[in-house]
Design a protein around this motif. Structure first.
Motif, PDB file in Angstrom:
ATOM      1  N   MET A   1     -40.023 -21.784  69.066  1.00 15.04           N
ATOM      2  CA  MET A   1     -40.517 -22.419  70.289  1.00 15.04           C
ATOM      3  C   MET A   1     -39.428 -23.131  71.102  1.00 15.04           C
ATOM      4  O   MET A   1     -39.673 -24.192  71.673  1.00 15.04           O
ATOM      5  N   ASP A   2     -38.267 -22.524  71.184  1.00 11.77           N
ATOM      6  CA  ASP A   2     -37.153 -23.042  71.998  1.00 11.77           C
ATOM      7  C   ASP A   2     -37.575 -23.419  73.410  1.00 11.77           C
ATOM      8  O   ASP A   2     -37.182 -24.444  73.952  1.00 11.77           O
ATOM      9  N   ASN A   3     -38.355 -22.522  74.021  1.00 10.89           N
ATOM     10  CA  ASN A   3     -38.758 -22.692  75.411  1.00 10.89           C
ATOM     11  C   ASN A   3     -39.678 -23.898  75.631  1.00 10.89           C
ATOM     12  O   ASN A   3     -39.911 -24.311  76.761  1.00 10.89           O
ATOM     13  N   TYR A   4     -40.199 -24.471  74.524  1.00  7.62           N
ATOM     14  CA  TYR A   4     -41.096 -25.625  74.637  1.00  7.62           C
ATOM     15  C   TYR A   4     -40.342 -26.944  74.503  1.00  7.62           C
ATOM     16  O   TYR A   4     -40.900 -28.011  74.735  1.00  7.62           O
ATOM     17  N   ARG A   5     -39.071 -26.858  74.085  1.00  7.14           N
ATOM     18  CA  ARG A   5     -38.325 -28.077  73.772  1.00  7.14           C
ATOM     19  C   ARG A   5     -38.265 -29.074  74.943  1.00  7.14           C
ATOM     20  O   ARG A   5     -38.469 -30.265  74.742  1.00  7.14           O
ATOM     21  N   PRO A   6     -38.029 -28.615  76.195  1.00  4.91           N
ATOM     22  CA  PRO A   6     -37.987 -29.593  77.308  1.00  4.91           C
ATOM     23  C   PRO A   6     -39.316 -30.316  77.536  1.00  4.91           C
ATOM     24  O   PRO A   6     -39.357 -31.313  78.245  1.00  4.91           O
ATOM     25  N   PHE A   7     -40.393 -29.797  76.936  1.00  8.12           N
ATOM     26  CA  PHE A   7     -41.725 -30.359  77.184  1.00  8.12           C
ATOM     27  C   PHE A   7     -42.210 -31.227  76.030  1.00  8.12           C
ATOM     28  O   PHE A   7     -43.323 -31.740  76.051  1.00  8.12           O
ATOM     29  N   GLU A   8     -41.363 -31.358  75.005  1.00  4.57           N
ATOM     30  CA  GLU A   8     -41.787 -32.068  73.802  1.00  4.57           C
ATOM     31  C   GLU A   8     -41.921 -33.566  74.047  1.00  4.57           C
ATOM     32  O   GLU A   8     -41.115 -34.172  74.756  1.00  4.57           O
TER      33      GLU A   8
END
Lengths: 292, 88
Positions: free
Chosen positions: A28-35
């Motif tokens: 889930m790399d692409n979710y990291r900015p939204f964590e």
């Protein structure tokens, strides 16, 4: 052990739970900015458990959605849960089971890593769209650029050239930024409509946790020349309907999406751009939208 | 006759429109604009089984029209609905 993480997309926080031995969060790399470090009060929009095992979910098929090599089969279990089965090039990649009310559910992943990523993104997109449809929120199929703090959304069927047009804006104007290339989120808030970046962006890795005031929506059509004109009323509404993901055979969700689409069609300046894939199209588009 | 499952009457930017949103109606690639009379009849028809006569009767109760005029208006509207296959 079950590990839990929170993500904030367009102001909606959702939870993903997975066994920490399963490497789900690694996908889930692409979710990291939204964590988010923790849940900032209240309950999440939805909570999804991800299980890496083949599960034979029995359900009755209601409809299927096919786009290029991807297919989603939708149905219901006997006890009323909604089921979404994700296929890529004919291979089953995962099954999402949502409990009634779309507040929690389980995603069963199978097969190889690429397919797991595909099922995770599709499962979370579907769940996000379902759980926020009644909150003035819509997940679009669109490319969005930002200039002077204002977001411009480009709509159109697959292959029309949304991404190309967004790229042409960046070539033509040095101060234009891409916010999202495939699946931005629009949200109606007290102070107007905002467009948000998301963890889903098609083939372009552009996962920005940012937002812009929605300035205009432009529906693209390929043509032999560049020409822009306003879209109003039913025509404007329909171009939104065709660009928004969502399950319209559930009456309550359909009503929610309709309310959002109807307000956007009346409150946001909308246009049709007949265009070539050239830089002049970006100029015609920007001038047309600005002089409206 | 009755309205097929999946078709709904919506207010779109101030106009009354029939949209296909249900499972059986997803291939309905168009939408149907209704005038006030047709929208009224659709609401009546949404209640369940109907005939040209039953709709004409309700139309006479609601609007100041003759029975003959009502029946002819209803027939035309129902024929249009049949043509675009939103009723069965």
């Amino acid at each position: 052990m079950l590990q839990s993480r929170f993500y904030n997309v367009a102001g909606h926080v959702f939870e993903v739970r997975a066994d920490d031995s399963a490497d789900v969060f690694w996908l889930m790399d692409n979710y990291r900015p939204f964590e988010e470090i923790s849940l900032p009060g209240g309950v999440p929009a939805f909570s999804l458990e991800v299980a890496c095992r083949a599960e034979n979910v029995e359900y009755a098929e209601e409809t299927r959605q096919v786009e290029e090599s991807q297919e989603i089969i939708c149905g219901k279990t006997l006890s009323g849960q909604s089921v979404f089965e994700f296929h890529c090039s004919g291979i089953k990649a995962g099954v999402l089971v949502c409990n009634e009310g779309f507040r929690d559910g389980t995603l069963y992943l199978q097969q190889a890593v690429d397919l797991q990523r595909f099922a995770l993104n599709n499962g979370l997109m579907v769940f996000f769209a379902l759980s926020t449809a009644l909150e003035g929120t819509a997940l679009f199929h669109s490319a969005v650029v930002v200039r002077d703090g204002v977001g411009y959304m480009f709509l159109g069927k697959s292959g029309t050239g949304k991404s190309t047009h967004a790229r042409l804006w960046r070539q033509r104007f040095s101060d234009v930024e891409l916010l999202n290339d495939d699946n931005p989120v629009v949200r109606l808030e007290e102070d107007g409509a905002w467009v948000y970046g998301s963890p889903w962006s098609g083939k372009t890795p552009c996962y920005k946790n940012a937002r812009a005031r929605l300035g205009a929506v432009v529906d693209l059509r390929q043509a032999a020349r560049n020409k822009i004109y306003p879209l109003r009323g039913i025509e404007a509404y329909l171009s939104l309907v065709y660009s928004i993901s969502g399950m319209r055979w559930n009456r309550s969700l359909a009503d929610g999406l309709h309310a959002t689409e109807n307000r956007l069609a009346q409150e946001i300046p909308m246009f049709r751009l007949e265009c070539l894939p050239d830089e002049n199209a970006a100029e015609v588009c920007y001038e047309g939208v600005r002089n409206f | 006759m009755k309205i097929k499952k999946g078709f709904v009457l919506r207010d779109v930017c101030g106009e009354k429109v029939i949209m296909g949103e249900g499972v059986g109606a997803l291939d309905f690639g168009r939408l149907l604009c209704l005038n006030d009379t047709a929208a009224f009849l659709w609401e009546v028809a949404s209640a369940g089984e109907f005939t040209v006569d039953s709709l004409a009767e309700r139309l006479c109760q609601e609007y100041d029209v003759s029975e003959d005029q009502a029946r002819s208006d209803v027939s035309a509207i129902v024929a249009q609905w049949q043509e675009v296959k939103v009723i069965e």
